[in-house]
Structures are given as structure tokens and as C-alpha cells.
Write a protein that holds these residues in place. Structure first.
Motif, mmCIF file in Angstrom:
data_model
loop_
_atom_site.group_PDB
_atom_site.id
_atom_site.type_symbol
_atom_site.label_atom_id
_atom_site.label_comp_id
_atom_site.label_asym_id
_atom_site.label_seq_id
_atom_site.Cartn_x
_atom_site.Cartn_y
_atom_site.Cartn_z
ATOM 1 N N THR A 180 39.178 42.651 36.326
ATOM 2 C CA THR A 180 38.464 43.034 37.137
ATOM 3 C C THR A 180 38.320 42.520 37.941
ATOM 4 O OG1 THR A 180 37.476 42.685 35.375
ATOM 5 C CG2 THR A 180 35.904 42.960 36.790
ATOM 6 N N LEU A 181 39.610 41.161 38.110
ATOM 7 C CA LEU A 181 39.624 40.262 39.448
ATOM 8 C C LEU A 181 40.599 40.461 40.996
ATOM 9 C CD1 LEU A 181 38.544 37.994 41.394
ATOM 10 C CD2 LEU A 181 40.077 36.686 39.642
ATOM 11 N N VAL A 182 41.814 41.428 39.876
ATOM 12 C CA VAL A 182 42.905 41.368 40.557
ATOM 13 C C VAL A 182 42.600 42.936 41.435
ATOM 14 C CG1 VAL A 182 45.303 42.716 39.699
ATOM 15 C CG2 VAL A 182 44.248 40.769 38.876
ATOM 16 N N ARG A 183 41.557 44.088 40.245
ATOM 17 C CA ARG A 183 41.102 44.822 41.484
ATOM 18 C C ARG A 183 40.082 44.807 42.315
ATOM 19 N NH1 ARG A 183 38.292 50.000 38.624
ATOM 20 N NH2 ARG A 183 38.666 51.309 39.877
ATOM 21 N N ALA A 184 39.407 43.444 42.205
ATOM 22 C CA ALA A 184 38.451 43.039 43.211
ATOM 23 C C ALA A 184 39.425 42.413 44.534
ATOM 24 C CB ALA A 184 37.659 42.115 42.257
ATOM 25 N N PHE A 185 40.083 42.518 44.247
ATOM 26 C CA PHE A 185 41.247 41.859 45.120
ATOM 27 C C PHE A 185 41.489 42.827 45.900
ATOM 28 C CE2 PHE A 185 43.195 37.882 42.673
ATOM 29 C CZ PHE A 185 41.502 36.712 43.461
ATOM 30 N N ILE B 218 43.452 45.543 44.492
ATOM 31 C CA ILE B 218 44.515 45.906 43.705
ATOM 32 C C ILE B 218 44.332 47.319 42.793
ATOM 33 C CG2 ILE B 218 46.429 46.142 42.547
ATOM 34 C CD1 ILE B 218 46.560 43.164 43.407
ATOM 35 N N ALA C 257 54.122 39.873 39.451
ATOM 36 C CA ALA C 257 52.844 38.640 39.388
ATOM 37 C C ALA C 257 51.684 39.354 39.612
ATOM 38 C CB ALA C 257 53.499 38.248 40.529
ATOM 39 N N ARG C 258 51.270 40.943 40.035
ATOM 40 C CA ARG C 258 49.985 41.657 40.166
ATOM 41 C C ARG C 258 50.439 41.717 38.524
ATOM 42 N NH1 ARG C 258 49.631 45.560 45.024
ATOM 43 N NH2 ARG C 258 49.567 43.132 47.096
ATOM 44 N N ARG D 233 51.111 40.345 35.998
ATOM 45 C CA ARG D 233 50.567 39.482 34.904
ATOM 46 C C ARG D 233 49.852 39.394 35.023
ATOM 47 N NH1 ARG D 233 54.190 35.124 36.885
ATOM 48 N NH2 ARG D 233 54.902 36.319 38.398
ATOM 49 N N ALA D 234 48.896 39.076 36.375
ATOM 50 C CA ALA D 234 47.330 39.125 36.818
ATOM 51 C C ALA D 234 46.654 40.134 36.240
ATOM 52 C CB ALA D 234 47.357 38.543 38.102
ATOM 53 N N GLU E 257 46.020 39.057 32.921
ATOM 54 C CA GLU E 257 45.150 38.429 32.607
ATOM 55 C C GLU E 257 43.860 38.502 32.821
ATOM 56 O OE1 GLU E 257 45.461 33.746 33.044
ATOM 57 O OE2 GLU E 257 46.965 35.086 33.724
ATOM 58 N N ASN E 258 43.566 39.131 33.984
ATOM 59 C CA ASN E 258 41.992 39.660 34.559
ATOM 60 C C ASN E 258 41.849 40.991 35.405
ATOM 61 O OD1 ASN E 258 39.526 39.507 35.787
ATOM 62 N ND2 ASN E 258 38.923 37.134 36.524
#
Ligand code: ADP
Ligand code: MG
Lengths: 295, 233
Positions: free
Chosen positions: A185-190, A192, A175-176, A178-179, A182-183
Motif C-alpha cells: 500500500t505504501l509503495v503504491r502511495a509513492f 509505483i 529495493a522496490r 522488497r519494499a 513488506e508494504n
């Protein structure tokens, strides 16, 4: 003897088997390409060279260290995976974010270098790699003779494809992934570590290619150009399946191997180009590929 | 209350384009503070600059005792700040449940998934569906809900009411009040002043990449006219 459209059954089944074997390699290689393209946005032209490198590592392990096939099946993907990690960190990371073309040219150059160096050392006739003891011979299916090693290649490839698909589609790690595709920048801002994920994905894709290379070693000879010949078809497979689609890469790989095999039976002259004809048609009718989402 | 977030002279760039010109503001612990301002004023960019998300920044962003502006983006959330972006960022290739579970728990004290689902019951019904198949309001709730698990104490919410029906806007207002009661500190970007004025303890006005005014809740009666002029209401 039973004939299907004028072709004896054993001949037909024999070509279907060869088709499935080729399809196995297409599937494993295009799967790695799809993963890498998804996360790195790089069309990895070095993928064929990494496959070839996998076969070479198996050859070296056997002839220099005496490590047999089964060890190589584990160690060669590991070694090439580490090589992939270094490649990503040293060469690909600095050009991340630039146009596709940079990654494409860089990896293309890399493939030429790897092949050139190995051709310099080993020539281009190829070296044999024996089928491991446990997989020699074959068994009778009743309707045809099945070489054990070929059956193994199909089973192992299917297992690796299925395992990777499950990992990507059904696990939190997937899931990480796939995310981040897609995006990022946002995944990194979580919180990760996306750059690490990118590096490991490239390493994993390289390991997949090497795994296919080890599988291929006993079937084809270990040859510096073995990857270059294969990768062109694999790119066509990726285009047909749709860039970046995991399931598309796997299904299309096996499917096109089969179609190629069948073409060899019914229209041998066309078997070398049938994949490209299909590619052209797919590009005209559904440019995003059979499994791709139009962007 | 001591300040949880302190921003001093923050500059930020998208590539060559200089968009924040020295933002200075502070957010006291446990309070709701808004960033008001017209489209293009630099509100979203301020949140992005705090997170280091897709923007280059210079200046000081302090969270408690930690300086954020020099950290790699994926290290910033680990200090207890979470961001809900303006475009919501629901992942199409993830189910609702996967979207909810995506942000890792980084600090103790966050809400459990059950607590989040109690807060947003609609998400429980649709957990198996694709994230982007939700309605706009549900997507917004998912986008807020998923960062409540992480253990972050400071939430950056970027226009959570944008484009939503009045009923949903009201629900989101209630959620923000609940979150405040639970002790979250919230920096809220809004264009809907009526909505913001009911929730916030302090309002900042952003214009041309700078903070140009600040009105405390206590001074709202006197300051309302001024704020409305800035916003062109
Ligand atoms: N990705 C981007 N690249 C370049 N400029 C941008 C980008 N995003 C926003 N901007 C510009 O930065 C300025 C501030 O925008 P933004 O922070 O999004 O404003 P707000 O959220 O207050 O509406 C605007 O002039 C906008 O055009
Ligand atoms: Mg904005």
C-alpha cells in the motif's frame, strides 16, 4: 582405490554430482516460488506445471519449428513468462487479498488441468530431447568423468540464481520489490505501479520455472508429470529454507540436493524421504524455516 | 493564497466500516494546516482517503485542478502529493539509503538527495545501516526526508512527533518551518496542540469522521480554549 567411509571415491563423487544437478532444479524452482510468495502471497502449486510447460515448449520449438536448444532456452521462458502474466491478470488478480487457500487451490487445479491436457495429447511415457551438440560428451576431471551437459546445468542454474539474487538485493528495482513485499500500500502511495510489479513478478517466476524445464529436458524425458514429481520436493525445500526468503531458497535448494545425493550413497533406502525428514525436524525446531524471519 | 487542496463531503470506509462522514476542508497553497482531534477521530483516515491508500472513498478531493478521488492510488502521487504515514513505514529489508531512494522522483522541483541529507545529517552517517535499526526520531526524519525528493508540493504528515523525545519534537518543528519557507504546502495531523499551534496557519478539528471546527492563526487567542476543549487537554 580411495574410499570414504567404505564408499569408493568415484561413486561418491558421482552421487554428489547428481545431487548438485537435482539441487540446481530445486534452487531455481524454489527461488521462483519464494519471489511469488513474497509479493503475491500465493503458494503457487502450478509451479511444477510451468516447469513442465517450459520443457514442452522447448520440445515444440524443436519439433514443430526446428528451433534448437539455445533458442528454446530463451524463447521457452519468454513464452511461459507471458503465459504467467496472463494467468496472473485473468485468474489470480481477482482472488488477491483473499485467504491463501484460494490461491493454493486455484493453482493446484491449474496444474492438474495443464498436466491432464498434455497427458491426453502426449501420454505419460515421455519424449526424448537430445543434448545440444556443443554440450555432448564430457571431460575428465582427473578424479572423475564429468558429462558436459550436467556441468552446464549446474553452472547455468547457479548463474540464474546469482543473477536473480543480485537483482533483488542490490538494485533499485530489487529495493522496490522488497519494499512492495513488506508494504504494498505504501509503495503504491509513492507512485509505483505495484499491481504491474506483481504481474511481472509472477511472469518472472514462471519464466524461471520454464528455464529449469528447458535445462531438464535433455536429462529427464519431456513428460507431462515431470513437474508434479519434482514440485513436492521443492515445496519441502521452500518450507525448510523459509517462505519468501530468496537466499534461503537458493542455498537450501543446492544443499538439499547434495544431502539427497549423499544419502543415496550411504543409506539408499532413505534418499527419497530424507528431505521430508529434514522438513519435519526444521518445522519442529524452527517453524519459520532456516532463513525465514519469524512473523 | 488560492487553495491547493480542497476536500468536499469526503466519505470513507474500511471494508464495511464507515469511518469518514463528509469531511470538508481546504489547504491554501504554501500554508501549514493541521488536523487536530482525539484518537480515532478520523485524521489518519482522512490522509489515507486523499491517497486512496487502503481505504474506499467517495466525495471530492481536489488538488489544484485535478480530481483525485477517482484515480488509481499509484497515479495520485504523480500529481504532486506525498504522504508520510503515522507508522512511518520504514522498510526493514531496505537500507537507510535504499529507503531514502525508494520513492521515485515524479515531478521536477523536488529536493536533491544531498539537500535532504543536509537537512537530516544523521541520515548521512547511517546510510548503510538497516532502515528499522534507526531510532524513532531518525526513522521519522527518514520518513519525511524520502518524500521531499519526489517533487510533491503538498505533504501529508501524520503525527510526525508521536512518541518522540522533546528535543526531537523541537527539531521536527524546525524542519517543518524550513519546509514551509521552501514553499511546501503541508497538511499536518497532530495531537500535540502546543506543537501544532506554533507552526500552523489554520487548524481543523476532526470528530467522529467530520470536521467540526476551524480556527485561523489570527483567531488563535480567542479559539484556543475551544480547541483545547475538543482535544480534552
Ligand atoms: N484498518 C482499519 N480497519 C478498520 N477500522 C479502522 C482502521 N483504521 C482505523 N479504523 C477506525 O477508523 C476510525 C478512525 O480512525 P483513524 O482515522 O485512525 O483516527 P485518528 O487518526 O484520528 O486517530 C476509528 O474508529 C478506527 O477504529
Ligand atoms: Mg491517526
Amino acid at each position: 582405490m580411495t574410499e570414504i567411509f567404505g564408499v569408493p571415491m568415484p561413486v561418491l563423487l558421482g552421487q554428489i554430482l547428481i545431487g548438485l544437478i537435482n539441487g540446481s532444479f530445486y534452487a531455481v524452482l524454489s527461488l521462483g516460488l519464494a519471489l511469488i510468495f513474497g509479493l503475491l502471497n500465493i503458494i503457487n502449486f502450478a509451479h511444477g506445471a510451468l516447469y513442465m510447460l517450459g520443457a514442452f515448449v522447448a520440445y515444440w520449438l524443436l519439433n514443430l519449428l526446428g528451433i534448437p536448444y539455445w533458442g528454446a532456452l530463451l524463447l521457452a521462458p519468454l513464452a511461459v513468462g507471458v503465459f504467467g502474466v496472463l494467468l496472473e491478470r485473468v485468474l489470480l488478480k481477482p482472488i488477491a487479498g483473499l485467504d491463501h487457500l484460494y490461491g493454493l487451490l486455484l493453482t493446484f487445479g491449474l496444474a492438474l488441468i495443464l498436466e491432464g491436457v498434455l497427458r491426453d495429447g502426449y501420454g505419460s511415457t515421455g519424449m526424448p530431447y537430445a543434448i545440444p551438440d556443443g554440450l555432448k560428451g564430457g571431460f575428465n576431471l582427473g578424479f572423475m568423468f564429468m558429462p558436459t551437459y550436467r556441468a552446464w546445468v549446474i553452472v547455468a542454474s547457479l548463474a540464474v540464481c546469482l543473477g536473480t539474487w543480485l537483482l533483488v538485493e542490490k538494485t533499485p528495482l530489487g529495493a522496490r520489490l522488497r519494499a512492495a513485499t513488506e508494504n504494498p500500500t505504501l509503495v503504491r502511495a509513492f507512485g509505483i505501479n505495484v499491481p504491474l510489479m506483481i504481474t511481472l513478478t509472477f511472469g518472472f517466476g514462471a519464466a524461471l520455472a520454464a528455464f529449469a524445464g528447458v535445462l531438464a529436458a535433455p536429462i529427464y524425458a519431456v513428460n507431462p508429470t515431470m513437474g508434479a514429481n519434482l514440485i513436492i520436493v521443492v515445496f519441502a525445500v521452500v518450507v525448510i529454507g523459509g517462505m519468501g526468503s530468496i537466499l534461503g531458497a537458493i542455498t537450501t535448494g543446492f544443499m538439499l540436493g547434495l544431502i539427497e545425493g549423499l544419502t543415496k550413497v550411504y543409506y539408499p533406502e532413505g534418499s527419497a524421504m530424507v528431505v521430508f525428514v529434514i522438513m519435519a525436524i526444521v518445522l519442529l525446531v524452527k517453524p519459520a524455516g532456516l532463513f525465514g524471519k519469524a512473523s | 493564497m488560492p487553495d491547493l487542496l480542497t476536500i468536499r463531503d469526503l466519505h470513507a470506509w474500511y471494508g464495511e466500516s464507515h469511518v469518514l462522514h463528509g469531511v470538508t476542508l481546504s489547504v491554501p497553497e504554501g500554508q501549514v494546516v493541521t488536523l487536530l482531534g482525539r484518537n480515532g477521530a478520523g485524521k489518519t483516515s482522512t490522509l489515507r482517503a486523499i491517497m486512496g491508500a487502503g481505504i474506499t472513498r467517495k466525495g471530492s478531493v481536489q488538488l489544484g485542478d485535478s480530481e483525485l478521488s477517482s484515480l488509481a492510488p499509484h497515479r495520485i502521487p504523480r500529481l504532486g502529493v506525498a504522504w508520510c504515514p503515522e507508522e512511518r513505514g520504514i522498510f526493514a529489508s531496505l537500507s537507510v539509503a535504499e529507503n531514502l531512494a525508494l520513492p521515485p522522483v515524479l515531478l521536477a522541483g523536488g529536493m536533491s538527495t544531498e539537500e535532504v541529507l543536509d537537512l537530516f545529517p544523521r541520515l548521512r552517517e547511517k546510510a548503510g545501516g538497516q532502515g528499522t535499526k534507526l531510532s524513532g526520531g531518525e526513522q521519522q526524519m527518514l520518513a519525511i526526508g524520502r518524500i521531499l525528493r519526489t517533487g510533491a508540493r503538498l505533504l501529508l504528515l501524520d503525527e510526525p512527533t508521536e512518541g518522540l523525545a522533546p528535543v526531537i519534537v523541537q527539531q521536527i518543528g524546525q524542519i517543518i518551518s524550513v519546509l514551509r519557507e521552501r514553499g511546501f504546502t503541508i497538511l499536518l495531523v497532530e495531537q500535540n496542540f502546543k506543537f501544532a499551534s506554533r507552526l500552523a496557519d489554520r487548524h481543523y478539528v476532526v470528530e467522529h469522521g467530520q470536521v467540526v471546527d476551524c480556527v485561523e492563526r489570527a483567531d488563535l487567542a480567542a479559539g484556543r480554549g475551544r480547541l483545547e476543549t475538543y482535544l480534552g487537554v
